[in-house]
Motif scaffolding. Sequence first.
Motif, PDB file in Angstrom:
ATOM      1  N   GLU A   1       0.838  -1.191   0.000  1.00 23.30           N
ATOM      2  CA  GLU A   1       0.000   0.000   0.000  1.00 23.30           C
ATOM      3  C   GLU A   1       0.869   1.234   0.000  1.00 23.30           C
ATOM      4  O   GLU A   1       1.841   1.318   0.758  1.00 23.30           O
ATOM      5  N   HIS A   2       0.494   2.176  -0.849  1.00 26.05           N
ATOM      6  CA  HIS A   2       1.246   3.426  -0.873  1.00 26.05           C
ATOM      7  C   HIS A   2       0.405   4.524  -1.510  1.00 26.05           C
ATOM      8  O   HIS A   2      -0.080   4.358  -2.628  1.00 26.05           O
TER       9      HIS A   2
ATOM     10  N   ASP B   1       8.819   8.179  -3.609  1.00 26.90           N
ATOM     11  CA  ASP B   1       9.898   9.150  -3.457  1.00 26.90           C
ATOM     12  C   ASP B   1      10.528   9.079  -2.085  1.00 26.90           C
ATOM     13  O   ASP B   1       9.980   8.483  -1.165  1.00 26.90           O
ATOM     14  N   SER B   2      11.669   9.736  -1.965  1.00 24.23           N
ATOM     15  CA  SER B   2      12.353   9.721  -0.682  1.00 24.23           C
ATOM     16  C   SER B   2      11.423  10.338   0.356  1.00 24.23           C
ATOM     17  O   SER B   2      10.747  11.316   0.103  1.00 24.23           O
ATOM     18  N   GLY B   3      11.395   9.720   1.509  1.00 26.39           N
ATOM     19  CA  GLY B   3      10.472  10.186   2.543  1.00 26.39           C
ATOM     20  C   GLY B   3       9.203   9.366   2.569  1.00 26.39           C
ATOM     21  O   GLY B   3       8.563   9.248   3.601  1.00 26.39           O
ATOM     22  N   ASP B   4       8.836   8.777   1.427  1.00 24.82           N
ATOM     23  CA  ASP B   4       7.643   7.929   1.393  1.00 24.82           C
ATOM     24  C   ASP B   4       7.966   6.565   1.980  1.00 24.82           C
ATOM     25  O   ASP B   4       9.083   6.093   1.867  1.00 24.82           O
ATOM     26  N   ARG B   5       6.982   5.957   2.564  1.00 21.87           N
ATOM     27  CA  ARG B   5       7.202   4.623   3.122  1.00 21.87           C
ATOM     28  C   ARG B   5       6.045   3.698   2.755  1.00 21.87           C
ATOM     29  O   ARG B   5       5.068   3.594   3.501  1.00 21.87           O
TER      30      ARG B   5
ATOM     31  N   GLY C   1      20.815   3.264   2.519  1.00 23.86           N
ATOM     32  CA  GLY C   1      19.926   3.316   3.689  1.00 23.86           C
ATOM     33  C   GLY C   1      20.635   3.611   5.010  1.00 23.86           C
ATOM     34  O   GLY C   1      21.806   3.955   5.053  1.00 23.86           O
ATOM     35  N   GLU C   2      19.931   3.512   6.136  1.00 22.21           N
ATOM     36  CA  GLU C   2      20.616   3.576   7.427  1.00 22.21           C
ATOM     37  C   GLU C   2      20.711   2.125   7.871  1.00 22.21           C
ATOM     38  O   GLU C   2      19.733   1.408   7.901  1.00 22.21           O
ATOM     39  N   ARG C   3      21.896   1.682   8.134  1.00 17.90           N
ATOM     40  CA  ARG C   3      21.968   0.323   8.672  1.00 17.90           C
ATOM     41  C   ARG C   3      23.064   0.240   9.717  1.00 17.90           C
ATOM     42  O   ARG C   3      24.081   0.917   9.650  1.00 17.90           O
ATOM     43  N   SER C   4      22.817  -0.582  10.693  1.00 19.06           N
ATOM     44  CA  SER C   4      23.739  -0.640  11.822  1.00 19.06           C
ATOM     45  C   SER C   4      24.883  -1.588  11.505  1.00 19.06           C
ATOM     46  O   SER C   4      24.736  -2.499  10.713  1.00 19.06           O
ATOM     47  N   PRO C   5      26.033  -1.368  12.140  1.00 17.03           N
ATOM     48  CA  PRO C   5      27.222  -2.142  11.824  1.00 17.03           C
ATOM     49  C   PRO C   5      27.030  -3.648  12.020  1.00 17.03           C
ATOM     50  O   PRO C   5      27.519  -4.442  11.233  1.00 17.03           O
ATOM     51  N   GLU C   6      26.265  -4.016  13.065  1.00 17.23           N
ATOM     52  CA  GLU C   6      26.156  -5.465  13.306  1.00 17.23           C
ATOM     53  C   GLU C   6      25.351  -6.146  12.185  1.00 17.23           C
ATOM     54  O   GLU C   6      25.596  -7.289  11.865  1.00 17.23           O
TER      55      GLU C   6
ATOM     56  N   VAL D   1       8.533  -0.452   3.998  1.00 13.40           N
ATOM     57  CA  VAL D   1       9.677  -0.593   3.108  1.00 13.40           C
ATOM     58  C   VAL D   1      10.791   0.282   3.659  1.00 13.40           C
ATOM     59  O   VAL D   1      10.545   1.414   4.058  1.00 13.40           O
ATOM     60  N   ARG D   2      12.019  -0.252   3.692  1.00  9.30           N
ATOM     61  CA  ARG D   2      13.078   0.521   4.324  1.00  9.30           C
ATOM     62  C   ARG D   2      13.897   1.356   3.343  1.00  9.30           C
ATOM     63  O   ARG D   2      14.553   2.298   3.722  1.00  9.30           O
ATOM     64  N   SER D   3      13.861   0.983   2.067  1.00 12.52           N
ATOM     65  CA  SER D   3      14.663   1.727   1.093  1.00 12.52           C
ATOM     66  C   SER D   3      14.116   3.142   0.953  1.00 12.52           C
ATOM     67  O   SER D   3      12.922   3.359   1.016  1.00 12.52           O
ATOM     68  N   PRO D   4      14.997   4.108   0.768  1.00 12.45           N
ATOM     69  CA  PRO D   4      14.579   5.506   0.785  1.00 12.45           C
ATOM     70  C   PRO D   4      13.713   5.931  -0.403  1.00 12.45           C
ATOM     71  O   PRO D   4      12.885   6.813  -0.264  1.00 12.45           O
ATOM     72  N   ALA D   5      13.926   5.361  -1.575  1.00 11.61           N
ATOM     73  CA  ALA D   5      13.124   5.741  -2.738  1.00 11.61           C
ATOM     74  C   ALA D   5      13.327   4.668  -3.780  1.00 11.61           C
ATOM     75  O   ALA D   5      14.308   3.942  -3.739  1.00 11.61           O
ATOM     76  N   GLY D   6      12.433   4.582  -4.717  1.00  2.59           N
ATOM     77  CA  GLY D   6      12.622   3.589  -5.764  1.00  2.59           C
ATOM     78  C   GLY D   6      11.327   3.217  -6.442  1.00  2.59           C
ATOM     79  O   GLY D   6      10.352   3.970  -6.423  1.00  2.59           O
TER      80      GLY D   6
END
Lengths: 381, 324
Positions: A178-179, A320-324, A261-266, A302-307
Amino acid sequence: MEASVTVGVVANPASARDIRRIVAKGGAVTTHDKLNRLQCVLAGLGAMGVERVISMSDRSGIAAGLQRLSTRASSESWPMIDFVDQTITGTKTDTTVATETMVKAGVGAIVVLGGDGTNRVVAGSSQDVPLVCLSTGTNNAFPRFTDPTVAGMAAGLVASNLDCRTAGTYRAKMLTVEHAGRVENAVVDVAVTSGDRVGSGAVWEMDSVLELFLCFAEPGAIGLSAVGAAVQPTTRRLPTGLNIRLGGTGDESDPSKPGSGERSPEQSSHEERVKAPIGPGLVADVTIKSVERLEPDAPVEVRSPAGVIAVDGERFFRFDSGDRPVVTLSGAGPVVTDVPAVIHFAATNGLFNSPSTAAHVANPAHDAEPKSETKPETRKR
Amino acid sequence: MTSLDRLAMYTEMVRIRQYETRILQEYHGDKTPAWDIGAGLIPGEMHLSAGQEPAAVGVCAHLKKGDAITAPHRPHHFALAHGVDMNAMTAEIYGRTTGLCKGKGGHMHLFDPENHFSCSGIIAQGYPVACGQALAMKRKGTDNVTVAVAGEGAANQGAFHESLNLAAVWNLPVIFVIEDNDWAISVPREASTANTSNADRAAGYGIPGVRVEDNDVEAVFEAAGAAVDRARSGEGPSLIEVHTLRLLGHFEGDAQAYRPDLETVDERDPIPRYAASLMEAGELTEAQADDIKAAADAEVDAAIQFAVDSPIPTPEDALQHVFA
Ligand SMILES: Cc1ncc(C[n+]2csc(CCOP(=O)(O)OP(=O)(O)O)c2C)c(N)n1
């Protein structure tokens, strides 16, 4: 008036003709192949006592071919064929309209010839009618390779015999994305890709795939779900699915680039690379960032910023970026037929013993008159 | 595909459309009596490609210097998209000595050796020729490719099948393009063709065949890009069938009484649809669209003026540049 056993047939004339024939080794399932398989299906249906078939109409040779073939002596054992009286658009709307008409007309099963995409569209309108899915597309994870004659017999059994239906059908899983007021369903996968346009639709460049949501990931399948099968095989009968984040090959240090994206080192330390058959003749090395179980009825952002969101291997819409966009797995997919299970049940219950057994069993699903407004046109007999 | 690619494709489609819209006006402007196709400043038959621009623009976006095109009787969109000079082409259409063929060919016979562009009124004629050109490219060791264009009606000619076979056997760098506009004059595809998908027919020759269903320039661009890469890298021929739209009659003067889909033709016009999608994506503004159209109109005006101002051949010219 006695209710007759009716089965619907949707054969997508356009399946297996996309760009994957050039960029991958997508095989050709020609109109003539499809007609051949349909003739097998019709023989199987006829043998199980199905009296009437409602077929989708098209202008690409399938309906015309069936009409021509049904006047020949070799079609004697087939059910009577009606064609949905529909405005042909040459798009997936034709499939939707045909499916809706069949459901209204009270068919006991719908035989689908196509790939994942075709099944996705049929599933959008099939309600509780069991589907019998025959693979004629390019990426086939949802429909299985099934002999068409046997599939026709199974469809006839499911349509005419409640016990067969109970023993051999189940409700499949489905993904809903859904978007911005848009809702699309998938029967196999939702992919988030880094492109910015829809283009030819097909997804074949793994570098562009950022995230995958999978209904199931069965070993032996080809396509995006094969990535899941390579890390965590998940059957289609399990209630859960998979959510996988992929590496891509972009510049990881650039946060403005999709895929970083933002992802943590672990999480990155768990990265692994797997080989997966993502298309015919295409075995890709895929970097897996994370694999998570997708629980039913639990919406996931969805975690990717845009696509671009692709549904069952076909790119659909951009965000778009900012959309989820939000993806939800559910057990509310189409009812589908496990062909070997139906045949097994029929054999162990003596349903093959007399040539007309099935025809004597009352139609369980629909004993009322067809409620169709769009009256299918009778072309045979 | 970048935002620039998309804008360039839109601009090219508009350029072709403005050109043909003007040719349409000029063609009918002075035909008296209206049925006399020999009358007026543009003599002869006229087959316009309006509605089919996505096929030409999506394919030609991948071509470079030295690549060839053989086009059919409906050639303007491919000629312009491939870089044929608009002035020389227009002069040819007007039958003037400054035309590509010095005014002897007319709109169906545009030959431009510099850009390796040719076309023909004989349907499917360009298919064997494309194989010849591709063979030459291959033997010269270049990475050039040839694009052969024909309608879905032409695909029932023997030349179509012979060419696919030859290209497959010799692994030639050809991209076969079929523009399926549903009609061959007044004959619908299904009335003439046993295998209604030419993408499937390609399979019979072991060539990958793709059908682009919805007259979408970006889908054509992607499919053509893959096919051109394949040909350039020595992997051999491909076929792309584009399901496109003939907005106008088969030829100018065709009343199209046979056509049941006439009512919905305008709403399926690919150009406004593409403009809307680019605007929605924030890649095109109304003002930009107006500028693109105005620039196209100015170029077209100049080309028509060039043609009209050019000399009409003399009777003596008829004996020049002919073989027999
Ligand atoms: C060899 C040959 N036969 C017949 C014709 C007459 N003719 C001109 S155009 C045409 C139909 C072409 O249809 P199609 O190939 O679908 O192209 P479209 O006109 O639709 O672009 C025919 C039969 C011809 N020009 N050449």
